[in-house]
Design a protein around this motif. Structure first.
Motif, mmCIF file in Angstrom:
data_model
loop_
_atom_site.group_PDB
_atom_site.id
_atom_site.type_symbol
_atom_site.label_atom_id
_atom_site.label_comp_id
_atom_site.label_asym_id
_atom_site.label_seq_id
_atom_site.Cartn_x
_atom_site.Cartn_y
_atom_site.Cartn_z
ATOM 1 N N GLU A 28 0.855 -1.187 0.000
ATOM 2 C CA GLU A 28 0.000 0.000 0.000
ATOM 3 C C GLU A 28 0.886 1.231 0.000
ATOM 4 O OE1 GLU A 28 -4.032 0.165 2.490
ATOM 5 O OE2 GLU A 28 -2.398 -0.821 3.537
ATOM 6 N N PRO A 29 0.417 2.300 -0.616
ATOM 7 C CA PRO A 29 1.175 3.543 -0.474
ATOM 8 C C PRO A 29 1.198 3.955 0.996
ATOM 9 C CG PRO A 29 -0.566 3.769 -2.136
ATOM 10 C CD PRO A 29 -0.785 2.463 -1.438
ATOM 11 N N SER A 30 2.284 4.603 1.378
ATOM 12 C CA SER A 30 2.481 4.944 2.793
ATOM 13 C C SER A 30 1.286 5.695 3.379
ATOM 14 C CB SER A 30 3.745 5.775 2.929
ATOM 15 O OG SER A 30 3.682 6.895 2.061
ATOM 16 N N ASP B 53 11.372 6.448 3.538
ATOM 17 C CA ASP B 53 12.281 6.479 2.376
ATOM 18 C C ASP B 53 11.482 6.087 1.124
ATOM 19 O OD1 ASP B 53 14.585 6.581 0.850
ATOM 20 O OD2 ASP B 53 15.210 4.541 1.351
ATOM 21 N N GLY B 54 10.320 6.711 0.966
ATOM 22 C CA GLY B 54 9.431 6.327 -0.137
ATOM 23 C C GLY B 54 9.418 7.367 -1.237
ATOM 24 N N ASP B 55 8.385 8.185 -1.227
ATOM 25 C CA ASP B 55 8.214 9.204 -2.265
ATOM 26 C C ASP B 55 8.845 10.500 -1.749
ATOM 27 O OD1 ASP B 55 7.388 9.875 -4.738
ATOM 28 O OD2 ASP B 55 5.286 10.184 -4.232
ATOM 29 N N HIS B 56 9.881 10.953 -2.447
ATOM 30 C CA HIS B 56 10.709 12.027 -1.896
ATOM 31 C C HIS B 56 10.184 13.412 -2.244
ATOM 32 C CE1 HIS B 56 13.588 8.556 -1.998
ATOM 33 N NE2 HIS B 56 13.547 8.907 -0.736
ATOM 34 N N TYR C 8 7.148 9.800 -7.571
ATOM 35 C CA TYR C 8 7.022 8.518 -8.270
ATOM 36 C C TYR C 8 5.790 8.556 -9.165
ATOM 37 C CZ TYR C 8 10.741 5.826 -6.099
ATOM 38 O OH TYR C 8 11.970 5.337 -5.726
HETATM 39 C C1 LIG Z 1 14.286 5.284 -2.761
HETATM 40 S S1 LIG Z 1 13.466 3.712 -2.759
HETATM 41 C C2 LIG Z 1 14.000 3.139 -1.220
HETATM 42 C C3 LIG Z 1 13.679 1.729 -0.934
HETATM 43 C C4 LIG Z 1 14.306 1.164 0.350
HETATM 44 N N1 LIG Z 1 14.116 2.020 1.480
HETATM 45 C C5 LIG Z 1 15.752 0.900 0.110
HETATM 46 O O1 LIG Z 1 16.608 1.637 0.627
HETATM 47 O O2 LIG Z 1 16.062 -0.034 -0.621
HETATM 48 C C6 LIG Z 1 11.818 4.211 -2.571
HETATM 49 C C7 LIG Z 1 10.799 3.086 -2.678
HETATM 50 O O3 LIG Z 1 9.556 3.542 -2.178
HETATM 51 C C8 LIG Z 1 8.502 3.204 -3.068
HETATM 52 N N2 LIG Z 1 7.489 4.259 -2.912
HETATM 53 C C9 LIG Z 1 7.358 5.409 -3.590
HETATM 54 N N3 LIG Z 1 6.329 6.135 -3.121
HETATM 55 C C10 LIG Z 1 5.817 5.429 -2.083
HETATM 56 C C11 LIG Z 1 4.745 5.643 -1.171
HETATM 57 N N4 LIG Z 1 4.017 6.764 -1.204
HETATM 58 N N5 LIG Z 1 4.487 4.684 -0.267
HETATM 59 C C12 LIG Z 1 5.239 3.566 -0.190
HETATM 60 N N6 LIG Z 1 6.281 3.313 -1.006
HETATM 61 C C13 LIG Z 1 6.563 4.232 -1.944
HETATM 62 C C14 LIG Z 1 9.146 3.170 -4.426
HETATM 63 O O4 LIG Z 1 8.429 2.342 -5.294
HETATM 64 C C15 LIG Z 1 10.539 2.630 -4.105
HETATM 65 O O5 LIG Z 1 10.528 1.231 -4.109
#
Ligand SMILES: C[S@@+](CC[C@H](N)C(=O)[O-])C[C@H]1O[C@@H](n2cnc3c(N)ncnc32)[C@H](O)[C@@H]1O
Length: 245
Positions: free
Chosen positions: A13-15, A31-34, A74
């Protein structure tokens, strides 16, 4: 990872959906959507849900360059339009340019400009922390930036502070990381430029090879020799020589 580690629970699920209903853990790595919207909403939800429970220890990646002060998305469609910065799709980022370039580290949907309000992961964390005097933020500028936020009233708060205080916004770390990303981006730029030059050389080689095997050059060489008394302006031998490895 889910297949290899049955001891972990994968939540697909999205965060911003998951954080609303998951049982809050002791610590959360964000560390998800920056981008400013996602990170500030993640924090808002966790803080709201912690009103009657201890706030988990919050750990962040990417509070340094390039996302500290610049959003990336993303899925831009998931971000409300008024919270989304203008995007340069496929834009390249380098630390010496607040805009985007053709040659830097490429991101799918980066904000077109770095800096300013409502832009970037660190800006989001700072904005939220500024509104909650009981929260503390530590920033260790290593490997794209590590951040931690905790409630100073937590029983373990002093232990976390003792661990992170020596590194919090340490200028040597900041300088080392600035240097590292400068070299990283410079290498990426050089690689892009080198690849582009090699592609141009390959196209030129292909054209010259065709020219060498064509009657056009043979004829031009002969005419040139006639007009210049024995020496052609460009000979097949000249072309052969520049094609040598
Ligand atoms: C920069 S990566 C970091 C992944 C992990 N923390 C690592 O270091 O390997 C970001 C991940 O978050 C996922 N992502 C992006 N937006 C997200 C959200 N809103 N909720 C959850 N995951 C998300 C992306 O698909 C990606 O796999």
């Amino acid at each position: 990872l889910a297949r290899e580690r049955p001891d972990l629970e994968l939540v697909r699920e999205p965060s911003l959906d998951a954080l609303r209903h998951l049982e809050l853990p002791d610590a959360i790595v964000i560390d998800g959507d920056h981008n400013h919207y996602t990170v500030s909403e993640e924090l808002r939800i966790v803080i709201e849900r912690s009103a009657s429970a201890p706030l988990p220890l919050l750990l962040f990646h990417d509070v340094g360059w390039p996302h500290g002060r610049r959003d990336a998305y993303y899925s831009p469609a998931l971000i409300p339009e008024d919270r989304r910065r203008p995007i340069t799709e496929g834009g390249g980022l380098v630390p010496w340019d607040p805009g985007t370039t053709e040659e830097g580290l490429r991101y799918k949907y980066p904000a077109s400009r770095e800096g300013g309000p409502g832009n970037g992961v660190l800006t989001a964390v700072e904005d939220v922390v500024a509104g909650h005097p009981q929260l503390r933020l530590a920033v260790v500028q290593a490997f794209f930036g590590f951040g931690a936020v905790w409630d100073t009233r937590a029983p373990w708060a002093d232990a976390v502070a003792a661990l992170l205080d020596p590194w919090d916004r340490d200028p040597v770390f900041e300088r080392l990381e600035a240097d590292r990303v400068l070299h990283l981006a410079t290498q990426v730029v050089h690689k892009v430029q080198t690849d582009r030059a090699l592609a141009r050389i390959a196209r030129q080689d292909e054209l010259l090879s065709r020219l060498l095997g064509s009657r056009t050059l043979a004829l031009a060489e002969r005419i040139g020799r006639l007009r210049r008394g024995g020496r052609a302006e460009v000979s097949r031998e000249d072309v052969r020589r520049v094609l040598e490895p």
